[in-house]
Design a protein around this motif. Structure first.
Motif, PDB file in Angstrom:
ATOM      1  N   ALA A  74       3.360   9.100  12.242  1.00 33.27           N
ATOM      2  CA  ALA A  74       2.598   8.492  13.335  1.00 33.27           C
ATOM      3  C   ALA A  74       3.355   7.295  13.911  1.00 33.27           C
ATOM      4  O   ALA A  74       3.335   7.066  15.127  1.00 33.27           O
ATOM      5  CB  ALA A  74       1.220   8.070  12.838  1.00 33.27           C
ATOM      6  N   ARG A  75       4.022   6.542  13.054  1.00 33.09           N
ATOM      7  CA  ARG A  75       4.811   5.403  13.536  1.00 33.09           C
ATOM      8  C   ARG A  75       5.962   5.857  14.427  1.00 33.09           C
ATOM      9  O   ARG A  75       6.399   5.135  15.323  1.00 33.09           O
ATOM     10  CB  ARG A  75       5.371   4.619  12.357  1.00 33.09           C
ATOM     11  N   ALA A  76       6.476   7.045  14.113  1.00 31.58           N
ATOM     12  CA  ALA A  76       7.602   7.577  14.883  1.00 31.58           C
ATOM     13  C   ALA A  76       7.127   8.454  16.037  1.00 31.58           C
ATOM     14  O   ALA A  76       7.961   9.052  16.737  1.00 31.58           O
ATOM     15  CB  ALA A  76       8.519   8.384  13.971  1.00 31.58           C
ATOM     16  N   PHE A  77       5.816   8.549  16.220  1.00 31.15           N
ATOM     17  CA  PHE A  77       5.222   9.323  17.316  1.00 31.15           C
ATOM     18  C   PHE A  77       5.678  10.786  17.283  1.00 31.15           C
ATOM     19  O   PHE A  77       6.083  11.354  18.305  1.00 31.15           O
ATOM     20  CB  PHE A  77       5.568   8.687  18.670  1.00 31.15           C
ATOM     21  N   THR A  78       5.601  11.380  16.104  1.00 26.43           N
ATOM     22  CA  THR A  78       5.984  12.777  15.953  1.00 26.43           C
ATOM     23  C   THR A  78       5.108  13.421  14.890  1.00 26.43           C
ATOM     24  O   THR A  78       4.315  12.739  14.229  1.00 26.43           O
ATOM     25  CB  THR A  78       7.468  12.910  15.583  1.00 26.43           C
ATOM     26  N   SER A  79       5.255  14.713  14.708  1.00 22.95           N
ATOM     27  CA  SER A  79       4.438  15.415  13.715  1.00 22.95           C
ATOM     28  C   SER A  79       5.007  15.216  12.323  1.00 22.95           C
ATOM     29  O   SER A  79       6.225  15.011  12.159  1.00 22.95           O
ATOM     30  CB  SER A  79       4.394  16.914  14.030  1.00 22.95           C
ATOM     31  N   PRO A  80       4.167  15.271  11.288  1.00 22.94           N
ATOM     32  CA  PRO A  80       4.661  15.110   9.914  1.00 22.94           C
ATOM     33  C   PRO A  80       5.739  16.116   9.548  1.00 22.94           C
ATOM     34  O   PRO A  80       6.727  15.765   8.890  1.00 22.94           O
ATOM     35  CB  PRO A  80       3.400  15.294   9.064  1.00 22.94           C
ATOM     36  N   THR A  81       5.591  17.356   9.975  1.00 24.99           N
ATOM     37  CA  THR A  81       6.583  18.386   9.635  1.00 24.99           C
ATOM     38  C   THR A  81       7.933  18.077  10.261  1.00 24.99           C
ATOM     39  O   THR A  81       8.975  18.125   9.586  1.00 24.99           O
ATOM     40  CB  THR A  81       6.093  19.768  10.102  1.00 24.99           C
ATOM     41  N   ALA A 101       0.834  -1.209   0.000  1.00 19.25           N
ATOM     42  CA  ALA A 101       0.000   0.000   0.000  1.00 19.25           C
ATOM     43  C   ALA A 101       0.865   1.253   0.000  1.00 19.25           C
ATOM     44  O   ALA A 101       1.952   1.271   0.567  1.00 19.25           O
ATOM     45  CB  ALA A 101      -0.902   0.000   1.233  1.00 19.25           C
ATOM     46  N   ALA A 102       0.362   2.284  -0.668  1.00 19.87           N
ATOM     47  CA  ALA A 102       1.062   3.563  -0.644  1.00 19.87           C
ATOM     48  C   ALA A 102       0.973   4.148   0.763  1.00 19.87           C
ATOM     49  O   ALA A 102      -0.055   4.022   1.435  1.00 19.87           O
ATOM     50  CB  ALA A 102       0.440   4.513  -1.656  1.00 19.87           C
ATOM     51  N   VAL A 103       2.053   4.782   1.219  1.00 14.70           N
ATOM     52  CA  VAL A 103       2.112   5.317   2.571  1.00 14.70           C
ATOM     53  C   VAL A 103       2.488   6.781   2.502  1.00 14.70           C
ATOM     54  O   VAL A 103       3.461   7.152   1.832  1.00 14.70           O
ATOM     55  CB  VAL A 103       3.148   4.545   3.431  1.00 14.70           C
ATOM     56  N   GLY A 104       1.740   7.634   3.189  1.00 14.90           N
ATOM     57  CA  GLY A 104       2.030   9.051   3.219  1.00 14.90           C
ATOM     58  C   GLY A 104       2.899   9.428   4.403  1.00 14.90           C
ATOM     59  O   GLY A 104       3.099   8.635   5.334  1.00 14.90           O
ATOM     60  N   VAL A 105       3.393  10.662   4.387  1.00 17.27           N
ATOM     61  CA  VAL A 105       4.263  11.138   5.465  1.00 17.27           C
ATOM     62  C   VAL A 105       3.520  11.127   6.797  1.00 17.27           C
ATOM     63  O   VAL A 105       4.111  10.865   7.852  1.00 17.27           O
ATOM     64  CB  VAL A 105       4.780  12.555   5.143  1.00 17.27           C
ATOM     65  N   GLU A 106       2.217  11.393   6.773  1.00 17.93           N
ATOM     66  CA  GLU A 106       1.440  11.409   8.012  1.00 17.93           C
ATOM     67  C   GLU A 106       1.498  10.054   8.707  1.00 17.93           C
ATOM     68  O   GLU A 106       1.687   9.970   9.932  1.00 17.93           O
ATOM     69  CB  GLU A 106      -0.015  11.786   7.729  1.00 17.93           C
ATOM     70  N   GLU A 107       1.348   8.975   7.923  1.00 17.26           N
ATOM     71  CA  GLU A 107       1.393   7.632   8.505  1.00 17.26           C
ATOM     72  C   GLU A 107       2.799   7.300   9.003  1.00 17.26           C
ATOM     73  O   GLU A 107       2.968   6.684  10.060  1.00 17.26           O
ATOM     74  CB  GLU A 107       0.951   6.603   7.466  1.00 17.26           C
ATOM     75  N   MET A 108       3.802   7.693   8.230  1.00 13.91           N
ATOM     76  CA  MET A 108       5.188   7.456   8.668  1.00 13.91           C
ATOM     77  C   MET A 108       5.460   8.174   9.981  1.00 13.91           C
ATOM     78  O   MET A 108       6.053   7.612  10.913  1.00 13.91           O
ATOM     79  CB  MET A 108       6.173   7.946   7.607  1.00 13.91           C
ATOM     80  N   VAL A 126      13.548  15.886   9.915  1.00 18.27           N
ATOM     81  CA  VAL A 126      14.605  15.060  10.491  1.00 18.27           C
ATOM     82  C   VAL A 126      15.086  14.010   9.490  1.00 18.27           C
ATOM     83  O   VAL A 126      16.284  13.776   9.335  1.00 18.27           O
ATOM     84  CB  VAL A 126      14.124  14.379  11.789  1.00 18.27           C
ATOM     85  N   VAL A 127      14.141  13.360   8.804  1.00 19.38           N
ATOM     86  CA  VAL A 127      14.525  12.341   7.812  1.00 19.38           C
ATOM     87  C   VAL A 127      15.383  12.960   6.714  1.00 19.38           C
ATOM     88  O   VAL A 127      16.414  12.409   6.311  1.00 19.38           O
ATOM     89  CB  VAL A 127      13.278  11.671   7.209  1.00 19.38           C
ATOM     90  N   ARG A 128      14.965  14.129   6.245  1.00 17.44           N
ATOM     91  CA  ARG A 128      15.723  14.778   5.170  1.00 17.44           C
ATOM     92  C   ARG A 128      17.120  15.163   5.657  1.00 17.44           C
ATOM     93  O   ARG A 128      18.095  15.030   4.909  1.00 17.44           O
ATOM     94  CB  ARG A 128      14.975  15.996   4.658  1.00 17.44           C
ATOM     95  N   ARG A 129      17.221  15.648   6.894  1.00 21.08           N
ATOM     96  CA  ARG A 129      18.527  16.026   7.423  1.00 21.08           C
ATOM     97  C   ARG A 129      19.430  14.809   7.593  1.00 21.08           C
ATOM     98  O   ARG A 129      20.622  14.871   7.304  1.00 21.08           O
ATOM     99  CB  ARG A 129      18.356  16.746   8.756  1.00 21.08           C
TER     100      ARG A 129
END
Length: 300
Positions: free
Chosen positions: A29-36, A20-27, A41-44
């Motif tokens: 949520a798994r990390a217990f943080t806000s999408p922004t 299934a396609a996964v959006g940043v919001e779902e990702m 952090v991932v990009r950095r």
């Protein structure tokens, strides 16, 4: 053991969702943080936005699956695409060929600023940072051998004299050039003397005395030969001289050996001797098992 923070992020980005396609919001949520915050952090940490990182790794997995003979249709759905056309277009744009020709690919990896790649069958491969020196495997093995020999000499210094003179392994035929005595003291003496002999052959000096098997004396000799052995290996590697040949006049009759062959020979038999000594002195392996991977993890 605490988990690597980068691995935590990657788990959130790359978790398997049955295609299934996964959006940043779902990702996020798994990390217990806000999408922004998650996206920043991932990009950095990886140099890629979460969606781009996920799509690239899934495409690498797709290429690997196709090269294993999976059908294009099945792989497209498993990779989170909602149409075969969309998958083919994305795959072709990334790899330069159609998915049906994936067998022609030399490898399944795509360029990545993070060095993070899909690694079959269900893992990740993280390249060393470009700013870090690549691991010199020969230097690692040489350093481990020297460090583990030091550890065994320290262990032997605390052992009862009787255990140093008694072989714990019987019926084992050592190498032809080794002493038939498999006691820890003699094995450790051979461990040290071997490097002294090869350095003498390389330097063109006289054959070194076998010397005593007393632990204190062996520790001193090891401390003296270790930096010389380390320097020889480093110098040879730096100038790319592993194929250079030395004529060992200490042999009867003299024989020729490549420098690479000498180091490989020493490391192979050194590992065997260390295992015998450790089994003799510490049969329950309370002092560790001499495994290089464990040693690397505990190095400062």
């Amino acid at each position: 053991m605490t988990r690597d923070p980068l691995r935590e992020l990657l788990d959130a980005v790359l978790a398997d969702d049955d295609g299934a396609a996964v959006g940043v919001e779902e990702m996020a949520a798994r990390a217990f943080t806000s999408p922004t915050h998650f996206a920043r952090v991932v990009r950095r940490r990886t140099g890629e936005p979460p969606a781009t990182l996920r799509r690239r790794v899934l495409l690498e997995r797709a290429a690997w699956l196709l090269r294993q003979g999976r059908s294009v249709t099945d792989v497209a759905w498993d990779s989170g695409f909602d149409s075969l056309e969309g998958f083919s277009r994305s795959f072709s744009r990334s790899f330069g060929i159609a998915p049906s020709r994936a067998g022609e690919l030399a490898a399944h990896r795509l360029p990545a600023p993070s060095g993070i790649h899909f690694h079959a069958p269900a893992a990740l491969w993280v390249d060393a940072e470009p700013t870090e020196a690549s691991m010199d495997l020969t230097a690692v093995l040489v350093e481990h051998d020297l460090a583990d020999t030091t550890a065994l000499l320290d262990l032997a210094a605390e052992a009862p004299d009787a255990s140093l003179r008694t072989a714990a392994v019987s019926g084992l035929t050592p190498a032809a050039f080794d002493d038939a005595d498999l006691s820890p003291a003699v094995l450790l003496r051979t461990q040290v003397h071997t490097k002294e002999v090869w350095l003498a052959a390389i330097d063109g000096t006289d054959f070194p005395d076998l010397g005593t098997a007393e632990v204190a004396a062996l520790r001193q000799r090891h401390d003296e030969v270790a930096p010389r052995w380390r320097s020889f290996v480093a110098d040879t590697a730096q100038r790319g001289g592993w194929g250079d040949t030395v004529v060992d006049a200490l042999c009867e009759p003299p024989q020729s050996f490549t420098l690479g062959g000498i180091v490989a020979h020493v490391l192979t038999h050194a590992a065997h001797r260390r295992a015998l000594v450790r089994h003799s002195l510490d049969p329950r392996l309370e002092q560790g098992n001499g495994d290089p991977i464990t040693w690397l993890e505990t190095r400062p």
